[in-house]
Design a protein around this motif. Sequence first.
Motif, PDB file in Angstrom:
ATOM      1  N   SER A  61       0.820  -1.218   0.000  1.00 40.83           N
ATOM      2  CA  SER A  61       0.000   0.000   0.000  1.00 40.83           C
ATOM      3  C   SER A  61       0.851   1.264   0.000  1.00 40.83           C
ATOM      4  N   TRP A 120       2.449   1.615  -3.367  1.00 40.64           N
ATOM      5  CA  TRP A 120       1.477   2.138  -4.324  1.00 40.64           C
ATOM      6  C   TRP A 120       1.354   3.649  -4.161  1.00 40.64           C
ATOM      7  N   LEU A 121       1.251   4.103  -2.933  1.00 42.06           N
ATOM      8  CA  LEU A 121       1.148   5.538  -2.662  1.00 42.06           C
ATOM      9  C   LEU A 121       2.384   6.274  -3.175  1.00 42.06           C
ATOM     10  N   SER A 129      -1.100  -2.098  -6.878  1.00 39.96           N
ATOM     11  CA  SER A 129      -2.523  -1.936  -6.563  1.00 39.96           C
ATOM     12  C   SER A 129      -3.175  -3.290  -6.311  1.00 39.96           C
ATOM     13  N   SER A 140      -1.861  -4.763  -3.024  1.00 38.75           N
ATOM     14  CA  SER A 140      -2.539  -4.115  -1.907  1.00 38.75           C
ATOM     15  C   SER A 140      -3.937  -4.695  -1.706  1.00 38.75           C
ATOM     16  N   LYS A 146     -12.292   1.086   2.737  1.00 43.88           N
ATOM     17  CA  LYS A 146     -10.955   0.845   2.179  1.00 43.88           C
ATOM     18  C   LYS A 146     -11.019  -0.150   1.031  1.00 43.88           C
ATOM     19  N   ASN A 160      -9.975   0.682  -2.798  1.00 44.23           N
ATOM     20  CA  ASN A 160      -8.969  -0.112  -3.498  1.00 44.23           C
ATOM     21  C   ASN A 160      -9.498  -0.690  -4.797  1.00 44.23           C
ATOM     22  N   ALA A 180     -10.151   2.232  -7.295  1.00 41.87           N
ATOM     23  CA  ALA A 180      -8.880   2.802  -7.742  1.00 41.87           C
ATOM     24  C   ALA A 180      -8.145   1.848  -8.688  1.00 41.87           C
ATOM     25  N   SER A 181      -8.203   0.558  -8.424  1.00 37.99           N
ATOM     26  CA  SER A 181      -7.540  -0.419  -9.296  1.00 37.99           C
ATOM     27  C   SER A 181      -8.201  -0.486 -10.666  1.00 37.99           C
ATOM     28  N   LEU A 190      -5.777   7.723  -2.076  1.00 43.17           N
ATOM     29  CA  LEU A 190      -4.937   6.795  -1.315  1.00 43.17           C
ATOM     30  C   LEU A 190      -4.596   7.359   0.057  1.00 43.17           C
ATOM     31  N   ALA A 208      -7.425   6.479   2.265  1.00 41.82           N
ATOM     32  CA  ALA A 208      -7.325   5.090   2.719  1.00 41.82           C
ATOM     33  C   ALA A 208      -6.319   4.963   3.861  1.00 41.82           C
TER      34      ALA A 208
END
Length: 190
Positions: A19, A22-23, A64, A67, A91, A95, A98-99, A144, A147
């Motif tokens: 995670s 990814w951020l 992603s 995560s 969350k 996720n 966003a993915s 993100l 999250a």
Amino acid sequence: MTMNPRLRKLALTAHVTSSVGWLGAVAVFLVLAVAGLADGSAQTVRGAYLAMEVTGWFVLVPLSFASLVTGLVQSLGSAWGLFRHYWVLFKLLINVVASVLLLVHMQVIGHVADAAAEANLSGDDLFGMRVQLLADAAAALLILLVAVTLSVFKPKGLTRYGWRKRQDSPSWQGSPSPVGDLTRRSARAR
């Protein structure tokens, strides 16, 4: 089903690592989008968009999904559960959305990267798509961070399923409903 403490820590480490990675990758992507839009050097612009495509496919997309998978493992193997708390559900929703949006976004990245590979992009070439890359990266970074905030603060709030599971638990010593709990809290506050 809960994992033993060692396995739980391993799963948590994997989730936090993917995670945070990814951020960080989204932050790099945002910097590349700014450089591609603002820099006047044709080489810098070309390099930024080519790097964005590579970063997208080989860093953003794998992180992603890592995560997502590690988050599912973590929630299903811990006391938090997947459907017991609203913050966990939010969350998960963040996720998944966003993915999916990242995969859609990769088409725009690919188009701009292909154009950059074939010729030098001038200030007006694909300007709308280049602005979209910047705006999408900024929005992804913000989402993100939401999250991350949910993970740190873990706002209270059980789902209906969470309340039922808590009531069925042998260690349950609370009120049978959230309304009863709120009534007691307001009476104590007076």
